[in-house]
Write a protein that holds these residues in place. Sequence first.
Motif, PDB file in Angstrom:
ATOM      1  N   LEU A  46       0.840  -1.197   0.000  1.00  0.00           N
ATOM      2  CA  LEU A  46       0.000   0.000   0.000  1.00  0.00           C
ATOM      3  C   LEU A  46       0.883   1.258   0.000  1.00  0.00           C
ATOM      4  O   LEU A  46       1.951   1.278   0.617  1.00  0.00           O
ATOM      5  CB  LEU A  46      -0.886  -0.018   1.250  1.00  0.00           C
ATOM      6  N   ASN A  47       0.410   2.302  -0.705  1.00  0.00           N
ATOM      7  CA  ASN A  47       1.125   3.586  -0.775  1.00  0.00           C
ATOM      8  C   ASN A  47       2.548   3.423  -1.292  1.00  0.00           C
ATOM      9  O   ASN A  47       3.459   4.149  -0.899  1.00  0.00           O
ATOM     10  CB  ASN A  47       1.146   4.273   0.602  1.00  0.00           C
ATOM     11  N   SER A  48       2.739   2.466  -2.182  1.00  0.00           N
ATOM     12  CA  SER A  48       4.049   2.200  -2.766  1.00  0.00           C
ATOM     13  C   SER A  48       3.907   2.216  -4.283  1.00  0.00           C
ATOM     14  O   SER A  48       2.906   2.685  -4.815  1.00  0.00           O
ATOM     15  CB  SER A  48       4.568   0.856  -2.253  1.00  0.00           C
ATOM     16  N   ASN A  49       4.905   1.705  -4.996  1.00  0.00           N
ATOM     17  CA  ASN A  49       4.815   1.642  -6.455  1.00  0.00           C
ATOM     18  C   ASN A  49       5.734   0.548  -6.974  1.00  0.00           C
ATOM     19  O   ASN A  49       6.495  -0.058  -6.215  1.00  0.00           O
ATOM     20  CB  ASN A  49       5.168   2.991  -7.085  1.00  0.00           C
ATOM     21  N   PHE A  50       5.677   0.298  -8.280  1.00  0.00           N
ATOM     22  CA  PHE A  50       6.381  -0.846  -8.862  1.00  0.00           C
ATOM     23  C   PHE A  50       7.901  -0.738  -8.753  1.00  0.00           C
ATOM     24  O   PHE A  50       8.606  -1.734  -8.854  1.00  0.00           O
ATOM     25  CB  PHE A  50       5.966  -1.011 -10.333  1.00  0.00           C
ATOM     26  N   ARG A  51       8.423   0.469  -8.546  1.00  0.00           N
ATOM     27  CA  ARG A  51       9.880   0.632  -8.499  1.00  0.00           C
ATOM     28  C   ARG A  51      10.495   0.184  -7.174  1.00  0.00           C
ATOM     29  O   ARG A  51      11.693  -0.098  -7.102  1.00  0.00           O
ATOM     30  CB  ARG A  51      10.256   2.106  -8.699  1.00  0.00           C
ATOM     31  N   GLU A  52       9.685   0.145  -6.108  1.00  0.00           N
ATOM     32  CA  GLU A  52      10.274   0.032  -4.772  1.00  0.00           C
ATOM     33  C   GLU A  52      10.950  -1.309  -4.503  1.00  0.00           C
ATOM     34  O   GLU A  52      11.944  -1.365  -3.801  1.00  0.00           O
ATOM     35  CB  GLU A  52       9.237   0.354  -3.694  1.00  0.00           C
ATOM     36  N   TRP A  53      10.420  -2.375  -5.071  1.00  0.00           N
ATOM     37  CA  TRP A  53      11.077  -3.678  -4.881  1.00  0.00           C
ATOM     38  C   TRP A  53      12.530  -3.600  -5.333  1.00  0.00           C
ATOM     39  O   TRP A  53      13.430  -4.145  -4.693  1.00  0.00           O
ATOM     40  CB  TRP A  53      10.360  -4.773  -5.676  1.00  0.00           C
ATOM     41  N   TYR A  54      12.748  -2.937  -6.477  1.00  0.00           N
ATOM     42  CA  TYR A  54      14.110  -2.860  -6.994  1.00  0.00           C
ATOM     43  C   TYR A  54      14.950  -1.847  -6.218  1.00  0.00           C
ATOM     44  O   TYR A  54      16.135  -2.082  -5.941  1.00  0.00           O
ATOM     45  CB  TYR A  54      14.093  -2.486  -8.481  1.00  0.00           C
ATOM     46  N   GLU A  55      14.325  -0.734  -5.853  1.00  0.00           N
ATOM     47  CA  GLU A  55      15.082   0.349  -5.226  1.00  0.00           C
ATOM     48  C   GLU A  55      15.395   0.085  -3.750  1.00  0.00           C
ATOM     49  O   GLU A  55      16.390   0.579  -3.221  1.00  0.00           O
ATOM     50  CB  GLU A  55      14.325   1.673  -5.381  1.00  0.00           C
ATOM     51  N   LYS A  56      14.539  -0.678  -3.067  1.00  0.00           N
ATOM     52  CA  LYS A  56      14.681  -0.838  -1.610  1.00  0.00           C
ATOM     53  C   LYS A  56      15.264  -2.201  -1.202  1.00  0.00           C
ATOM     54  O   LYS A  56      15.449  -2.460  -0.021  1.00  0.00           O
ATOM     55  CB  LYS A  56      13.320  -0.662  -0.928  1.00  0.00           C
ATOM     56  N   THR A  57      15.478  -3.095  -2.177  1.00  0.00           N
ATOM     57  CA  THR A  57      16.099  -4.396  -1.859  1.00  0.00           C
ATOM     58  C   THR A  57      17.286  -4.607  -2.795  1.00  0.00           C
ATOM     59  O   THR A  57      17.509  -3.836  -3.728  1.00  0.00           O
ATOM     60  CB  THR A  57      15.130  -5.578  -2.043  1.00  0.00           C
ATOM     61  N   ARG A  58      18.008  -5.693  -2.560  1.00  0.00           N
ATOM     62  CA  ARG A  58      19.149  -6.039  -3.420  1.00  0.00           C
ATOM     63  C   ARG A  58      18.758  -7.125  -4.428  1.00  0.00           C
ATOM     64  O   ARG A  58      19.582  -7.963  -4.809  1.00  0.00           O
ATOM     65  CB  ARG A  58      20.317  -6.503  -2.542  1.00  0.00           C
ATOM     66  N   ILE A  59      17.516  -7.062  -4.889  1.00  0.00           N
ATOM     67  CA  ILE A  59      17.036  -8.109  -5.788  1.00  0.00           C
ATOM     68  C   ILE A  59      17.869  -8.190  -7.062  1.00  0.00           C
ATOM     69  O   ILE A  59      18.093  -9.262  -7.609  1.00  0.00           O
ATOM     70  CB  ILE A  59      15.533  -7.933  -6.108  1.00  0.00           C
ATOM     71  N   GLY A  60      18.355  -7.028  -7.540  1.00  0.00           N
ATOM     72  CA  GLY A  60      19.185  -7.044  -8.742  1.00  0.00           C
ATOM     73  C   GLY A  60      20.418  -7.916  -8.561  1.00  0.00           C
ATOM     74  O   GLY A  60      20.826  -8.659  -9.469  1.00  0.00           O
ATOM     75  N   THR A  61      21.011  -7.863  -7.371  1.00  0.00           N
ATOM     76  CA  THR A  61      22.182  -8.690  -7.064  1.00  0.00           C
ATOM     77  C   THR A  61      21.799 -10.150  -6.897  1.00  0.00           C
ATOM     78  O   THR A  61      22.443 -11.050  -7.454  1.00  0.00           O
ATOM     79  CB  THR A  61      22.849  -8.194  -5.767  1.00  0.00           C
ATOM     80  N   TYR A  62      20.716 -10.410  -6.157  1.00  0.00           N
ATOM     81  CA  TYR A  62      20.302 -11.803  -5.914  1.00  0.00           C
ATOM     82  C   TYR A  62      19.996 -12.530  -7.229  1.00  0.00           C
ATOM     83  O   TYR A  62      20.288 -13.719  -7.372  1.00  0.00           O
ATOM     84  CB  TYR A  62      19.064 -11.865  -5.016  1.00  0.00           C
ATOM     85  N   LEU A  63      19.408 -11.800  -8.180  1.00  0.00           N
ATOM     86  CA  LEU A  63      18.976 -12.450  -9.415  1.00  0.00           C
ATOM     87  C   LEU A  63      20.128 -12.790 -10.341  1.00  0.00           C
ATOM     88  O   LEU A  63      19.941 -13.528 -11.309  1.00  0.00           O
ATOM     89  CB  LEU A  63      17.965 -11.568 -10.151  1.00  0.00           C
ATOM     90  N   ASN A  64      21.318 -12.250 -10.052  1.00  0.00           N
ATOM     91  CA  ASN A  64      22.469 -12.631 -10.863  1.00  0.00           C
ATOM     92  C   ASN A  64      22.692 -14.132 -10.851  1.00  0.00           C
ATOM     93  O   ASN A  64      23.300 -14.691 -11.763  1.00  0.00           O
ATOM     94  CB  ASN A  64      23.738 -11.923 -10.364  1.00  0.00           C
ATOM     95  N   ALA A  65      22.187 -14.793  -9.804  1.00  0.00           N
ATOM     96  CA  ALA A  65      22.422 -16.239  -9.663  1.00  0.00           C
ATOM     97  C   ALA A  65      21.424 -17.074 -10.463  1.00  0.00           C
ATOM     98  O   ALA A  65      21.639 -18.280 -10.619  1.00  0.00           O
ATOM     99  CB  ALA A  65      22.356 -16.628  -8.189  1.00  0.00           C
ATOM    100  N   TYR A  66      20.337 -16.466 -10.966  1.00  0.00           N
ATOM    101  CA  TYR A  66      19.248 -17.262 -11.554  1.00  0.00           C
ATOM    102  C   TYR A  66      18.905 -16.802 -12.973  1.00  0.00           C
ATOM    103  O   TYR A  66      18.978 -15.622 -13.284  1.00  0.00           O
ATOM    104  CB  TYR A  66      17.979 -17.156 -10.696  1.00  0.00           C
TER     105      TYR A  66
END
Length: 257
Positions: A46-66
């Motif tokens: 709630l009160n968020s947007n589609f960018r926040e998962w990428y901006e607030k976590t290290r998902i870009g780094t984690y996904l390098n493995a998959y």
Amino acid sequence: PFHTSTYFSASLQREQPFGYLTPRSWDGTRTSETPRYPLLVLLHGLNSNFREWYEKTRIGTYLNAYQMVVVFAEGGNGWYTNGVDNTEKYEDDLIHDLLPHIQKTLPVLPAGKAWGIGGLSMGGYGAVKNALKHPHLFSIAVSHAGSLEKPMLPEPHPVFGDPEKDIALRRQENPYYLIEQALCGYPTHRPQLLLDCGLSDPFLEVNRRFQNHLNFLGYAHEYHEANGHHTWPYWDRALRRVLPTVAERIGAELREL
């Protein structure tokens, strides 16, 4: 890198943005020869947007493995649900507008076994609810600190309407009811559920009650609690913890680093 794009949502009658990450091996073109990858859709809170998962976590780094495609949907404050007055159809937008657009434009495998959906808070609710309503699309749903009881609360709500007048809508959007419906169907039509919550999260009891419901009914799932609040540091750790399970379920191969 994090890419952003838009598509026309017939359900919402406007252009909708979304974000996505693709394996580095994809060159941006799609032919019959292009490799296809499993898909994970992530829903925000709630009160968020589609960018926040990428901006607030290290998902870009984690996904390098998959080897997988991750799509970040834009859900406004619509609970990934077709709202009571039928103006904001966020479930239809996700299922009938965004996902077909993804299938046409990104190198993803067909829906079903190779697709997963996840989210946090409102998005955790949206992931569980939409996987249960559309099990032909998703084989796994992940909820981090999901707000799983919103349709059951005895108060008027802009999306779920009046607790008495709109009881039929609320039932259709209620994860408790949808779990019971899923158990009436074929076992192969039941998405795997991964649920977790922080021990200092205000939704901890909500998640414990839902886990008790799953245990009582015998719906296969995993539930995990760990130190943390209703904040990004907890969700970042939770995402990293579940990614190997999600990748295995949807068949995402480990990438040679």
